[in-house]
Design an enzyme around this catalytic site. Structure first.
Site, PDB file in Angstrom:
ATOM      1  N   ARG A 155      39.354  20.695  45.774  1.00 33.77           N
ATOM      2  CA  ARG A 155      40.542  21.521  46.012  1.00 33.77           C
ATOM      3  C   ARG A 155      40.312  22.960  45.528  1.00 33.77           C
ATOM      4  O   ARG A 155      40.177  23.880  46.328  1.00 33.77           O
ATOM      5  CB  ARG A 155      41.770  20.880  45.316  1.00 33.77           C
ATOM      6  CG  ARG A 155      43.096  21.471  45.723  1.00 33.77           C
ATOM      7  CD  ARG A 155      43.480  22.774  45.041  1.00 33.77           C
ATOM      8  NE  ARG A 155      43.515  22.677  43.580  1.00 33.77           N
ATOM      9  CZ  ARG A 155      43.660  23.726  42.792  1.00 33.77           C
ATOM     10  NH1 ARG A 155      43.771  24.948  43.299  1.00 33.77           N
ATOM     11  NH2 ARG A 155      43.669  23.585  41.471  1.00 33.77           N
ATOM     12  N   ASP A 156      40.203  23.148  44.223  1.00 33.48           N
ATOM     13  CA  ASP A 156      40.104  24.515  43.687  1.00 33.48           C
ATOM     14  C   ASP A 156      38.793  25.164  44.130  1.00 33.48           C
ATOM     15  O   ASP A 156      38.726  26.373  44.346  1.00 33.48           O
ATOM     16  CB  ASP A 156      40.183  24.480  42.153  1.00 33.48           C
ATOM     17  CG  ASP A 156      40.719  25.765  41.551  1.00 33.48           C
ATOM     18  OD1 ASP A 156      40.834  26.754  42.281  1.00 33.48           O
ATOM     19  OD2 ASP A 156      41.011  25.781  40.346  1.00 33.48           O
ATOM     20  N   HIS A 186      42.787  24.097  31.964  1.00 35.77           N
ATOM     21  CA  HIS A 186      42.132  24.353  33.253  1.00 35.77           C
ATOM     22  C   HIS A 186      41.512  25.745  33.131  1.00 35.77           C
ATOM     23  O   HIS A 186      42.165  26.756  33.390  1.00 35.77           O
ATOM     24  CB  HIS A 186      43.201  24.290  34.349  1.00 35.77           C
ATOM     25  CG  HIS A 186      42.749  24.635  35.725  1.00 35.77           C
ATOM     26  ND1 HIS A 186      42.576  23.702  36.723  1.00 35.77           N
ATOM     27  CD2 HIS A 186      42.467  25.832  36.300  1.00 35.77           C
ATOM     28  CE1 HIS A 186      42.204  24.302  37.840  1.00 35.77           C
ATOM     29  NE2 HIS A 186      42.118  25.603  37.614  1.00 35.77           N
ATOM     30  N   HIS A 195      38.848  28.788  33.820  1.00 36.83           N
ATOM     31  CA  HIS A 195      37.860  29.396  34.718  1.00 36.83           C
ATOM     32  C   HIS A 195      36.849  30.127  33.840  1.00 36.83           C
ATOM     33  O   HIS A 195      37.206  30.695  32.800  1.00 36.83           O
ATOM     34  CB  HIS A 195      38.549  30.344  35.706  1.00 36.83           C
ATOM     35  CG  HIS A 195      39.310  29.611  36.781  1.00 36.83           C
ATOM     36  ND1 HIS A 195      39.035  29.750  38.117  1.00 36.83           N
ATOM     37  CD2 HIS A 195      40.310  28.708  36.709  1.00 36.83           C
ATOM     38  CE1 HIS A 195      39.850  28.982  38.827  1.00 36.83           C
ATOM     39  NE2 HIS A 195      40.638  28.342  37.993  1.00 36.83           N
ATOM     40  N   CYS A 220      40.523  31.319  42.782  1.00 34.83           N
ATOM     41  CA  CYS A 220      41.871  31.298  43.374  1.00 34.83           C
ATOM     42  C   CYS A 220      41.964  32.454  44.351  1.00 34.83           C
ATOM     43  O   CYS A 220      41.738  33.607  43.976  1.00 34.83           O
ATOM     44  CB  CYS A 220      42.962  31.421  42.313  1.00 34.83           C
ATOM     45  SG  CYS A 220      44.623  31.517  43.026  1.00 34.83           S
ATOM     46  N   ASN A 271      35.204  28.136  38.461  1.00 36.05           N
ATOM     47  CA  ASN A 271      35.858  27.273  37.480  1.00 36.05           C
ATOM     48  C   ASN A 271      34.813  26.859  36.447  1.00 36.05           C
ATOM     49  O   ASN A 271      33.609  26.937  36.708  1.00 36.05           O
ATOM     50  CB  ASN A 271      36.356  25.991  38.165  1.00 36.05           C
ATOM     51  CG  ASN A 271      37.548  26.228  39.055  1.00 36.05           C
ATOM     52  OD1 ASN A 271      37.446  26.932  40.037  1.00 36.05           O
ATOM     53  ND2 ASN A 271      38.672  25.645  38.709  1.00 36.05           N
TER      54      ASN A 271
END
Ligand code: HMG
Ligand code: MG
Length: 308
Positions: free
Chosen positions: A21-22, A213, A215, A246, A255
């Protein structure tokens, strides 16, 4: 004087994988469905048991994940593995349900400008609109995770007041999110700041309800994770190979790489349930599906250095 570091390290940590996803939402090229499924399979084979496989967002905003319905339908979660997906609204929830997802993740930013650019709403309106997703999802047995993005800084506004992070995280927990993941969306956080943000958050929310989370845009993700570990956080998001960013946060490349996180945790005697060699294989699959070199350190250097 002998200083005792790492007095509060846990025996085990849970890793939540976000690369499908990310990672893929930020790629220039759209990866074909079968390559996405190959990546998800490789991640499952490494022992990861929580994987965010896609987003049920608007395909106009994130065309790279427009095939979320097919990804959800075709990806195979063996027993004990939970797939999750981002879900911004009722339409996203319907799609996630139809695709067989048992967990969704809702997301909101701590800063107004990032939130507006990300979901076209104010923070207050975004939180209010979660009534259409969080409650209805839970009432049909789905688990809901929450994200607070830009918790360490905003690409448009700069510094973010950590009290806003605490207030939003509390709301998400009160609404019924089983866990809230605090995002350093643009990778600006440093360890003392992390101590301050987490100090305030953990003053109000139990550590097992919080995830980090991070990065790794400026190379500080693992240093921040170490602060989190010492302060009681036991859930960490990461993305294999360091794939990700993002699209609405300029400069948010990379990330925290899952291999780097797991290498450090295992080296410190903390279990994750992940086979690091297989995870490295999954990183190679990620690299081949996106067709460009990935930035993860262990991904590049390997697990062990060559003996002289
Ligand atoms: P909008 O344009 O304000 O919404 O977007 P709308 O309700 O006016 O709908 C516009 C069109 O989108 C309509 O289609 C809807 O049907 C459609 P049209 O009538 O024009 O043909 N639509 C949808 N289609 C499919 N699935 C849906 C859906 N919803 C509406 N669920 C919206 C509002 C929230 C939808 C939009 O802004 C959006 O999708 N944003 C997604 C942004 C995003 O995914 N950002 C990246 C993830 S966040 C992140 O990366 C941070 C994180 O990693 C943590 C961290 O690092 O900090 C989580
Ligand atoms: Mg992110």
């Amino acid at each position: 004087m002998v200083v005792s570091l790492f007095a509060r390290l846990p025996d085990t940590v849970s890793v939540y994988e976000v690369s499908p996803r990310d990672g893929l939402q930020n790629e220039q090229a759209t990866v074909p469905l079968r390559s996405k499924l190959r990546l998800i399979d490789a991640l499952v084979m490494s022992g990861l048991d929580r994987i965010e496989i896609t987003s049920f967002v608007s395909p106009k905003w994130i065309p790279q994940l427009a095939d979320a319905d097919e990804v959800g339908r075709h990806a195979r979660a063996p027993d004990g593995v939970i797939f999750s997906a981002l879900c911004p609204n009722e339409k996203g929830l319907e799609r996630a349900r139809a695709a067989g997802l048992r967990e969704i993740a809702v997301f909101v930013s701590a800063s107004e400008t990032h939130n507006k650019k990300n979901v076209n709403k104010t923070v207050a309106d975004t939180l209010a609109a979660f009534d259409a997703t969080v409650g209805p999802a839970r009432s049909t047995g789905m688990r809901v995770r929450g994200y607070v993005s830009t918790a360490w800084g905003c690409p448009f506004e700069g510094e973010v007041d950590p009290k806003r992070v605490v207030a939003i995280a509390r709301k998400l927990i009160e609404m019924g999110c089983y866990q809230v993941s605090l995002g350093d969306t643009i990778g600006v956080g440093t360890p003392r700041q992390t101590e301050r943000v987490l100090g305030l958050v953990l003053g109000e929310i139990a550590p097992d309800r919080i995830a980090m989370h991070m990065h790794d845009t400026r190379g500080t993700a693992l240093a921040n994770v170490l602060v989190g570990l010492e302060m009681g956080v036991r859930n960490f998001d990461a993305s294999v190979g360091g794939l990700g960013g993002c699209p609405y946060a300029p400069g948010a490349a990379g990330n925290l790489a899952t291999e780097d996180l797991v290498y450090m945790l295992h080296g410190m005697g903390i279990r994750t349930g992940i086979d690091l060699d297989r995870l490295v294989e999954a990183g190679r699959v990620a690299e081949s599906v996106v067709g460009r070199p990935l930035p993860g350190k262990v991904h590049q250097a390997g697990v062990r250095s060559l003996k002289a």
